[in-house]
Scaffold this motif. Structure first.
Motif, PDB file in Angstrom:
ATOM      1  N   LEU A 190       0.836  -1.204   0.000  1.00 30.09           N
ATOM      2  CA  LEU A 190       0.000   0.000   0.000  1.00 30.09           C
ATOM      3  C   LEU A 190       0.870   1.253   0.000  1.00 30.09           C
ATOM      4  N   ILE A 191       1.875   1.281   0.845  1.00 28.32           N
ATOM      5  CA  ILE A 191       2.773   2.440   0.904  1.00 28.32           C
ATOM      6  C   ILE A 191       3.470   2.632  -0.434  1.00 28.32           C
ATOM      7  N   ASP A 192       3.918   1.558  -1.033  1.00 27.21           N
ATOM      8  CA  ASP A 192       4.563   1.635  -2.343  1.00 27.21           C
ATOM      9  C   ASP A 192       3.617   2.244  -3.380  1.00 27.21           C
ATOM     10  N   GLU A 193       2.368   1.796  -3.373  1.00 29.12           N
ATOM     11  CA  GLU A 193       1.369   2.333  -4.315  1.00 29.12           C
ATOM     12  C   GLU A 193       1.137   3.825  -4.077  1.00 29.12           C
ATOM     13  N   ILE A 194       1.057   4.223  -2.828  1.00 27.44           N
ATOM     14  CA  ILE A 194       0.840   5.637  -2.497  1.00 27.44           C
ATOM     15  C   ILE A 194       2.011   6.471  -2.981  1.00 27.44           C
ATOM     16  N   LEU A 247       1.626  14.850   4.824  1.00 25.20           N
ATOM     17  CA  LEU A 247       2.940  14.337   4.414  1.00 25.20           C
ATOM     18  C   LEU A 247       3.317  14.825   3.015  1.00 25.20           C
ATOM     19  N   GLY A 248       2.484  15.676   2.436  1.00 23.16           N
ATOM     20  CA  GLY A 248       2.774  16.213   1.118  1.00 23.16           C
ATOM     21  C   GLY A 248       2.198  15.393  -0.028  1.00 23.16           C
ATOM     22  N   ILE A 249       1.388  14.372   0.289  1.00 23.70           N
ATOM     23  CA  ILE A 249       0.743  13.550  -0.731  1.00 23.70           C
ATOM     24  C   ILE A 249      -0.469  14.319  -1.267  1.00 23.70           C
ATOM     25  N   LYS A 250      -0.646  14.325  -2.584  1.00 23.39           N
ATOM     26  CA  LYS A 250      -1.830  14.951  -3.177  1.00 23.39           C
ATOM     27  C   LYS A 250      -2.989  13.973  -3.028  1.00 23.39           C
ATOM     28  N   THR A 251      -3.942  14.306  -2.175  1.00 26.15           N
ATOM     29  CA  THR A 251      -5.076  13.424  -1.908  1.00 26.15           C
ATOM     30  C   THR A 251      -6.369  14.065  -2.386  1.00 26.15           C
ATOM     31  N   LEU A 274      -3.781   6.675  -8.091  1.00 28.76           N
ATOM     32  CA  LEU A 274      -4.205   5.542  -7.274  1.00 28.76           C
ATOM     33  C   LEU A 274      -5.580   5.837  -6.689  1.00 28.76           C
ATOM     34  N   LEU A 275      -6.445   4.846  -6.725  1.00 29.50           N
ATOM     35  CA  LEU A 275      -7.737   4.916  -6.028  1.00 29.50           C
ATOM     36  C   LEU A 275      -7.674   3.949  -4.857  1.00 29.50           C
ATOM     37  N   ILE A 276      -7.904   4.455  -3.657  1.00 34.22           N
ATOM     38  CA  ILE A 276      -8.008   3.606  -2.478  1.00 34.22           C
ATOM     39  C   ILE A 276      -9.483   3.457  -2.146  1.00 34.22           C
ATOM     40  N   ALA A 307     -12.422   3.793 -12.507  1.00 33.67           N
ATOM     41  CA  ALA A 307     -10.997   4.126 -12.354  1.00 33.67           C
ATOM     42  C   ALA A 307     -10.132   3.209 -13.208  1.00 33.67           C
ATOM     43  N   LYS A 308     -10.493   1.933 -13.261  1.00 32.01           N
ATOM     44  CA  LYS A 308      -9.728   0.976 -14.076  1.00 32.01           C
ATOM     45  C   LYS A 308      -9.843   1.313 -15.564  1.00 32.01           C
ATOM     46  N   LYS A 309     -10.970   1.886 -15.988  1.00 29.85           N
ATOM     47  CA  LYS A 309     -11.123   2.293 -17.389  1.00 29.85           C
ATOM     48  C   LYS A 309     -10.131   3.389 -17.757  1.00 29.85           C
ATOM     49  N   TYR A 310      -9.681   4.150 -16.749  1.00 29.45           N
ATOM     50  CA  TYR A 310      -8.679   5.198 -16.966  1.00 29.45           C
ATOM     51  C   TYR A 310      -7.281   4.699 -16.589  1.00 29.45           C
ATOM     52  N   ASN A 311      -7.163   3.391 -16.391  1.00 31.02           N
ATOM     53  CA  ASN A 311      -5.894   2.726 -16.075  1.00 31.02           C
ATOM     54  C   ASN A 311      -5.256   3.182 -14.775  1.00 31.02           C
ATOM     55  N   ALA A 312      -6.066   3.654 -13.851  1.00 25.52           N
ATOM     56  CA  ALA A 312      -5.560   3.973 -12.514  1.00 25.52           C
ATOM     57  C   ALA A 312      -5.342   2.670 -11.752  1.00 25.52           C
ATOM     58  N   ARG A 313      -4.446   2.701 -10.794  1.00 27.42           N
ATOM     59  CA  ARG A 313      -4.241   1.565  -9.902  1.00 27.42           C
ATOM     60  C   ARG A 313      -5.337   1.616  -8.839  1.00 27.42           C
ATOM     61  N   VAL A 314      -5.754   0.459  -8.343  1.00 24.56           N
ATOM     62  CA  VAL A 314      -6.805   0.394  -7.320  1.00 24.56           C
ATOM     63  C   VAL A 314      -6.336  -0.487  -6.173  1.00 24.56           C
ATOM     64  N   VAL A 315      -6.401   0.065  -4.972  1.00 28.08           N
ATOM     65  CA  VAL A 315      -6.157  -0.692  -3.745  1.00 28.08           C
ATOM     66  C   VAL A 315      -7.482  -0.789  -3.005  1.00 28.08           C
ATOM     67  N   HIS A 316      -7.836  -1.994  -2.638  1.00 32.26           N
ATOM     68  CA  HIS A 316      -9.049  -2.219  -1.840  1.00 32.26           C
ATOM     69  C   HIS A 316      -8.622  -2.572  -0.423  1.00 32.26           C
TER      70      HIS A 316
END
Length: 185
Positions: free
Chosen positions: A29-33, A61-65, A81-83, A101-110
């Motif tokens: 998860l951290i790697d994906e973020i 932490l400076g992450i764009k959320t 990434l979509l969480i 989100a997958k249609k736009y090729n984003a990564r998804v974490v559930h």
């Protein structure tokens, strides 16, 4: 019932749930973020409230959320990434958003409890919080608390653990994070 007895039970449940989350899944998860340009969050109800807290802490932490559905939400791309927070993995709105989100090729974490949910077909990484949700799975921790409180609490604590891991991995001076804290309060 006395406060002390209930407190012990609730804190014990949270501790047990957190102790059963896979360290490898959390590191994934951290790697994906860290790889993502922007990190989007979707959930419903109290799960969404927990995710909003996680998003806010990562923003510190400076992450764009981004919270999906907010008026300032930008487009999701293949660099994002979509969480998804959904204990059951069957909630309609998160499922629809994950598919999109997958249609736009984003990564998804559930982040959820049910590894064999409908969300599975849209998920690149699953982080399991093994607690009972609206689906009463056999290998999940049963809770004394109403409905899915244990999942929501564990999700919030997991988010804070992830943030602290990122702080330590990057040797961030924790006091410097106040520059990212809201100052119009």
């Amino acid at each position: 019932m006395k406060f002390e007895a209930i407190r012990q039970e609730v804190v014990g449940e949270i501790g047990e749930a957190i102790s059963l989350i896979s360290g490898n899944e959390v590191e994934g998860l951290i790697d994906e973020i860290e790889k993502a340009d922007k990190v989007f969050f979707i959930g419903v109800g109290r799960v969404l409230l927990s995710l909003k807290s996680v998003a806010k802490r990562l923003a510190h932490l400076g992450i764009k959320t981004v919270i999906v559905g907010e008026i300032t939400e930008p487009a999701i791309t293949d660099k994002d990434l979509l969480i998804v927070g959904s204990g059951s993995g069957e909630s309609a709105i998160p499922l629809i958003i994950a598919e999109k989100a997958k249609k736009y090729n984003a990564r998804v974490v559930h982040i959820g409890s049910n590894p064999d949910s409908s969300m599975k077909k849209f998920t690149d990484l699953f982080v399991r919080i093994p607690v009972t949700t609206k689906l009463d799975t056999q290998d999940a921790i049963k809770s004394i608390q109403p409905m899915t409180s244990l999942f929501e609490q564990s999700l919030l604590i997991l988010g804070d653990i992830v943030a602290l891991m990122m702080v330590r991995n990057k040797s961030i001076d924790i006091h410097s994070l106040w520059e990212y804290h809201a100052n119009l309060e």
